[in-house]
Design a protein around this motif. Structure first.
Motif, mmCIF file in Angstrom:
data_model
loop_
_atom_site.group_PDB
_atom_site.id
_atom_site.type_symbol
_atom_site.label_atom_id
_atom_site.label_comp_id
_atom_site.label_asym_id
_atom_site.label_seq_id
_atom_site.Cartn_x
_atom_site.Cartn_y
_atom_site.Cartn_z
ATOM 1 N N GLY A 84 0.850 -1.191 0.000
ATOM 2 C CA GLY A 84 0.000 0.000 0.000
ATOM 3 C C GLY A 84 0.880 1.232 0.000
ATOM 4 O O GLY A 84 1.838 1.334 -0.755
ATOM 5 N N ALA A 85 0.581 2.173 0.863
ATOM 6 C CA ALA A 85 1.357 3.401 0.921
ATOM 7 C C ALA A 85 2.761 3.112 1.448
ATOM 8 O O ALA A 85 2.957 2.301 2.355
ATOM 9 C CB ALA A 85 0.662 4.412 1.830
ATOM 10 N N VAL A 86 3.724 3.789 0.868
ATOM 11 C CA VAL A 86 5.120 3.607 1.256
ATOM 12 C C VAL A 86 5.392 4.439 2.505
ATOM 13 O O VAL A 86 5.000 5.600 2.586
ATOM 14 C CB VAL A 86 6.047 4.060 0.109
ATOM 15 C CG1 VAL A 86 7.506 3.926 0.510
ATOM 16 C CG2 VAL A 86 5.762 3.269 -1.139
ATOM 17 N N GLU A 87 6.049 3.838 3.471
ATOM 18 C CA GLU A 87 6.407 4.570 4.678
ATOM 19 C C GLU A 87 7.485 5.595 4.340
ATOM 20 O O GLU A 87 8.428 5.297 3.610
ATOM 21 C CB GLU A 87 6.905 3.622 5.754
ATOM 22 C CG GLU A 87 5.832 2.717 6.304
ATOM 23 C CD GLU A 87 6.343 1.824 7.415
ATOM 24 O OE1 GLU A 87 7.568 1.778 7.652
ATOM 25 O OE2 GLU A 87 5.514 1.161 8.053
ATOM 26 N N THR A 88 7.337 6.804 4.854
ATOM 27 C CA THR A 88 8.286 7.878 4.542
ATOM 28 C C THR A 88 9.201 8.196 5.704
ATOM 29 O O THR A 88 9.909 9.197 5.664
ATOM 30 C CB THR A 88 7.515 9.156 4.149
ATOM 31 O OG1 THR A 88 6.678 9.530 5.228
ATOM 32 C CG2 THR A 88 6.696 8.930 2.899
ATOM 33 N N GLY A 89 9.189 7.376 6.741
ATOM 34 C CA GLY A 89 10.050 7.624 7.889
ATOM 35 C C GLY A 89 9.991 6.477 8.877
ATOM 36 O O GLY A 89 9.548 5.375 8.553
ATOM 37 N N ASN A 114 10.281 11.936 9.587
ATOM 38 C CA ASN A 114 10.374 11.731 8.149
ATOM 39 C C ASN A 114 11.834 11.679 7.742
ATOM 40 O O ASN A 114 12.643 12.503 8.169
ATOM 41 C CB ASN A 114 9.668 12.851 7.387
ATOM 42 C CG ASN A 114 8.177 12.685 7.379
ATOM 43 O OD1 ASN A 114 7.673 11.564 7.356
ATOM 44 N ND2 ASN A 114 7.464 13.786 7.409
ATOM 45 N N ILE A 115 12.160 10.710 6.882
ATOM 46 C CA ILE A 115 13.515 10.562 6.382
ATOM 47 C C ILE A 115 13.482 10.916 4.898
ATOM 48 O O ILE A 115 12.721 10.329 4.120
ATOM 49 C CB ILE A 115 14.031 9.129 6.601
ATOM 50 C CG1 ILE A 115 14.023 8.825 8.106
ATOM 51 C CG2 ILE A 115 15.426 8.964 6.018
ATOM 52 C CD1 ILE A 115 14.355 7.400 8.442
ATOM 53 N N LYS A 116 14.309 11.879 4.497
ATOM 54 C CA LYS A 116 14.269 12.426 3.141
ATOM 55 C C LYS A 116 14.502 11.346 2.084
ATOM 56 O O LYS A 116 13.866 11.353 1.028
ATOM 57 C CB LYS A 116 15.323 13.526 3.010
ATOM 58 C CG LYS A 116 15.327 14.185 1.663
ATOM 59 C CD LYS A 116 16.407 15.239 1.567
ATOM 60 C CE LYS A 116 16.465 15.794 0.170
ATOM 61 N NZ LYS A 116 17.612 16.652 -0.030
ATOM 62 N N PRO A 151 9.260 9.202 -1.749
ATOM 63 C CA PRO A 151 9.346 8.959 -3.192
ATOM 64 C C PRO A 151 9.487 10.264 -3.972
ATOM 65 O O PRO A 151 8.885 11.281 -3.629
ATOM 66 C CB PRO A 151 8.012 8.288 -3.530
ATOM 67 C CG PRO A 151 7.373 7.943 -2.250
ATOM 68 C CD PRO A 151 7.990 8.763 -1.186
ATOM 69 N N GLU A 152 10.318 10.204 -5.006
ATOM 70 C CA GLU A 152 10.526 11.369 -5.859
ATOM 71 C C GLU A 152 10.070 11.001 -7.264
ATOM 72 O O GLU A 152 10.576 10.064 -7.875
ATOM 73 C CB GLU A 152 12.006 11.748 -5.874
ATOM 74 C CG GLU A 152 12.310 12.935 -6.734
ATOM 75 C CD GLU A 152 13.797 13.265 -6.734
ATOM 76 O OE1 GLU A 152 14.232 13.933 -7.674
ATOM 77 O OE2 GLU A 152 14.505 12.837 -5.820
ATOM 78 N N PHE A 153 9.094 11.722 -7.755
ATOM 79 C CA PHE A 153 8.556 11.448 -9.080
ATOM 80 C C PHE A 153 9.238 12.360 -10.089
ATOM 81 O O PHE A 153 9.190 13.586 -9.974
ATOM 82 C CB PHE A 153 7.036 11.680 -9.119
ATOM 83 C CG PHE A 153 6.293 10.774 -8.190
ATOM 84 C CD1 PHE A 153 6.135 9.432 -8.495
ATOM 85 C CD2 PHE A 153 5.760 11.246 -7.005
ATOM 86 C CE1 PHE A 153 5.458 8.587 -7.643
ATOM 87 C CE2 PHE A 153 5.068 10.416 -6.150
ATOM 88 C CZ PHE A 153 4.922 9.077 -6.467
#
Length: 119
Positions: free
Chosen positions: A35-40, A49-51, A55-57
């Motif tokens: 599902g949704a990707v964890e961002t941190g 939050n970890i940079k 995700p970078e599109f």
């Protein structure tokens, strides 16, 4: 109270159908972590939050692009007949075999080859 919800769920008729969906109860396609990707991560009880995890599109600039992002349903259907093994061989392998044969890489004496194979 999280326990109260479980008690009420257990008292209802057919409670087994309403248990929490887990990897054990789901079918082969149920993946609880997809599902949704964890961002941190949780660090010392606080979400950070970890940079690198965000995700970078990368989207190209389509300002002067000729094609449109829509395919009309009115476009004609393309029907191709199925390819046979002979057609695939003639298209892919035959030119190389003919060039090698003309270059003399193959022996013309078939009987000599069959006698070598039988020995």
């Amino acid at each position: 109270m999280p326990g109260l919800g479980n008690v009420i769920r257990g008292l209802a008729r057919g409670a087994n159908r309403h248990k929490e969906m887990t990897g054990k109860r789901g079918n082969k396609d149920f993946q609880p972590k997809l599902g949704a990707v964890e961002t941190g991560r949780f660090i010392k009880g606080k979400w950070v939050n970890i940079k690198e995890m965000i995700p970078e599109f990368v989207v190209p600039d389509l300002q002067d692009f000729e094609l449109q992002p829509y395919v009309s349903l009115k476009c004609p259907d393309v029907e191709n007949k199925p390819l046979t093994a002979k057609e695939i061989f003639d298209a892919c392998v035959a030119p190389t075999v003919e060039a090698d044969f003309k270059a003399g890489k193959y022996d013309n004496d078939i009987q000599n080859q069959s006698s070598i194979q039988s020995s």
